[in-house]
Design an enzyme around this catalytic site. Structure first.
Site, PDB file in Angstrom:
ATOM      1  N   PRO A  77       0.839  -1.227   0.214  1.00  0.00           N
ATOM      2  CA  PRO A  77      -0.017  -0.039   0.009  1.00  0.00           C
ATOM      3  C   PRO A  77       0.770   1.276   0.041  1.00  0.00           C
ATOM      4  O   PRO A  77       1.947   1.276   0.795  1.00  0.00           O
ATOM      5  CB  PRO A  77      -0.743  -0.094   1.215  1.00  0.00           C
ATOM      6  CG  PRO A  77      -0.927  -1.814   1.347  1.00  0.00           C
ATOM      7  CD  PRO A  77       0.237  -2.006   0.933  1.00  0.00           C
ATOM      8  N   CYS A  78       0.402   2.289  -0.912  1.00  0.00           N
ATOM      9  CA  CYS A  78       1.492   3.406  -1.050  1.00  0.00           C
ATOM     10  C   CYS A  78       0.699   4.675  -0.461  1.00  0.00           C
ATOM     11  O   CYS A  78       1.461   5.671  -0.329  1.00  0.00           O
ATOM     12  CB  CYS A  78       1.341   3.727  -2.548  1.00  0.00           C
ATOM     13  SG  CYS A  78      -0.306   4.099  -3.475  1.00  0.00           S
ATOM     14  N   PRO A  79      -0.665   4.874   0.088  1.00  0.00           N
ATOM     15  CA  PRO A  79      -1.256   6.073   0.493  1.00  0.00           C
ATOM     16  C   PRO A  79      -0.067   6.793   1.805  1.00  0.00           C
ATOM     17  O   PRO A  79      -0.037   7.936   1.714  1.00  0.00           O
ATOM     18  CB  PRO A  79      -2.642   5.774   1.172  1.00  0.00           C
ATOM     19  CG  PRO A  79      -2.891   4.678   0.205  1.00  0.00           C
ATOM     20  CD  PRO A  79      -1.589   3.973   0.050  1.00  0.00           C
TER      21      PRO A  79
END
Length: 443
Positions: A77-79
């Site tokens: 996950p990148c957020p």
């Protein structure tokens, strides 16, 4: 190696798998890990696999039950590493003194305590720690290859400390690494999308090499690599694909016809349409998104932006409604029904041409029927359709149709496109990895 055995983490709709399929790699999917129920449905429909292969939440899965595999893919996950997400990354916060601090892989394995008061610390955002779940699985199974993908912001997250932690972790569990910043616009899709890709190869399979960082490069990636070189990160030189030519414009992936629901109403677009009427879209060579103006919508500036089909799309996000989909200014065509279209003049009683959009003449056995098509300087503003967004990620139309047939809603189709990885970028990476490293192991 007869079949490449693949384990997929944070799988989404399976961009890594689509890339392997597209370049003809004979692979066996050992398992995948995804928690979004709609993404799971799309993944299984696209790749024709059973949901029983899904191990679910990798942080809760019994890793010793997962069979051995050769390749581990992880678009973790990148957020938490993006500017929009606040860049909390791998930060923890003490439950006692509120001290905020980064953690290491060893901290994660042992249990995190505050370095100041030794009370228990908790992740500010648990998504930022999921790289460590990738590392846990890689350390236990020791696959030959690991590929990671994340946002550009990862490179400078925590003033560069997050990238250091990831790189040191990969070294400590037995992998030499290389990394590069790749933009999708150079890979046959008209989308401006920069992502960092990290390749780890098990250290018994590749010699240690100092990175060759071009003297003329002074971008965020080269600066990040130079910082890692200073702490003697174990590395090798992967032959990354060239990034020198933008080959497609947005107009080349547009559908011929889209439903009226994708068009914004005239009240919200009137000012921009009037401006475009006096300053039509240009067709010069464009290598970036070309914004032509704003529409009258409430909210952040980004959702008001309208782009020319002659340029590129901005980076797709998860969108999630509220007019967050990319918007384009589309030049309209005038289509009018006409009797005896092959004749320049016709003497008759009654009308020969219908107005634009009117129903055609009634068909009979006497008159010939046709349509007159002409462009006129009028624009309409519309959102990109879900299919167009999937095309911007280089998925086949057939992949989209399989997800659509599985009952996935438009809002989820948009989200799945925005969350995914550009397939054509992965194809280029895999072609080199397979040719130089995987096939070498087969000899």
């Amino acid at each position: 190696m007869s079949k490449l055995r693949v384990m997929s983490l944070f799988s989404g709709i399976g961009a890594f798998e689509a890339a392997l399929r597209n370049i003809g790699v004979d692979y066996e999917l050992i398992g995948f890990s995804e928690i979004d129920k709609y993404a799971i449905k799309s993944y299984c429909a696209i790749h024709n696999v059973s949901e029983t292969l899904n191990v679910g939440d990798i942080s809760k899965a019994k890793k010793d039950n997962i069979p051995y595999f050769d390749l581990l893919t992880s678009g973790f996950p990148c957020p938490t590493f993006s500017v929009a997400g606040g860049r909390d990354g791998m930060e923890y916060k003490c439950s006692n003194c509120s001290h905020e601090h980064l953690i290491t892989y060893e901290d994660y394995k042992k249990g995190v305590k505050c370095p100041k008061c030794e009370a228990v610390s908790k992740a500010k955002d648990e998504r930022g720690t999921l790289f460590f779940e990738t590392a846990l699985l890689a350390e236990e199974k020791k696959p030959k290859f690991v590929i990671l993908e994340n946002v550009k912001g990862l490179i400078n997250s925590g003033n560069g400390q997050v990238l250091r932690i990831i790189s040191e972790t990969m070294n400590n569990i037995g992998y030499r690494i290389d990394l590069e910043l790749l933009n999708s616009k150079f890979f046959n899709v008209p989308q401006n999308r920069e992502r960092v890709y990290i390749i780890g190869i098990r250290e018994d399979l590749v010699e240690n090499e100092q990175w060759v960082v071009g003297q003329k490069r002074n971008d965020v990636l080269s600066k990040g690599k130079k910082r890692l070189q200073e702490i003697n990160i174990k590395s090798f030189n992967f032959k990354w694909p060239l990034q020198d030519t933008v080959t497609k414009r947005l107009r080349e992936i547009l559908e011929d016809f889209v439903d009226e629901k994708y068009y914004l109403n005239e009240e919200k677009t009137k000012k921009l349409v009037e401006q475009l009427g006096t300053a039509p879209l240009q067709k010069q060579e464009v290598r970036e998104p070309l914004m032509v103006g704003h529409v009258d919508l409430k909210g952040h500036d980004a959702i008001k932006r309208v782009y020319s089909p002659e340029g590129l799309s901005p980076t797709l996000t998860t969108m999630g409604g509220g007019h967050r989909e990319p918007k384009i200014a589309e030049k309209q065509k005038e289509v009018r029904a006409v009797l005896t279209p092959e004749r320049e003049e016709k003497r008759q009683n009654g009308r020969r041409f219908k107005e634009n959009g009117e129903p055609a003449f009634t068909v009979n056995t006497i008159d010939r029927h046709g349509v007159a098509i002409g462009e006129y300087p009028k624009y309409k503003i519309r959102k990109l359709s879900p299919l167009e967004c999937w095309r911007l990620q280089a998925f086949d139309d057939e992949d989209f149709e399989k997800a659509f047939a599985a009952g996935i809603s438009n809002s989820q189709l948009y989200k799945q496109a925005g969350n995914s990885i550009t397939v054509s970028v992965l194809e280029s990476i895999f072609q080199e990895l397979i040719h130089t490293y995987v096939n070498k192991e087969s000899e």
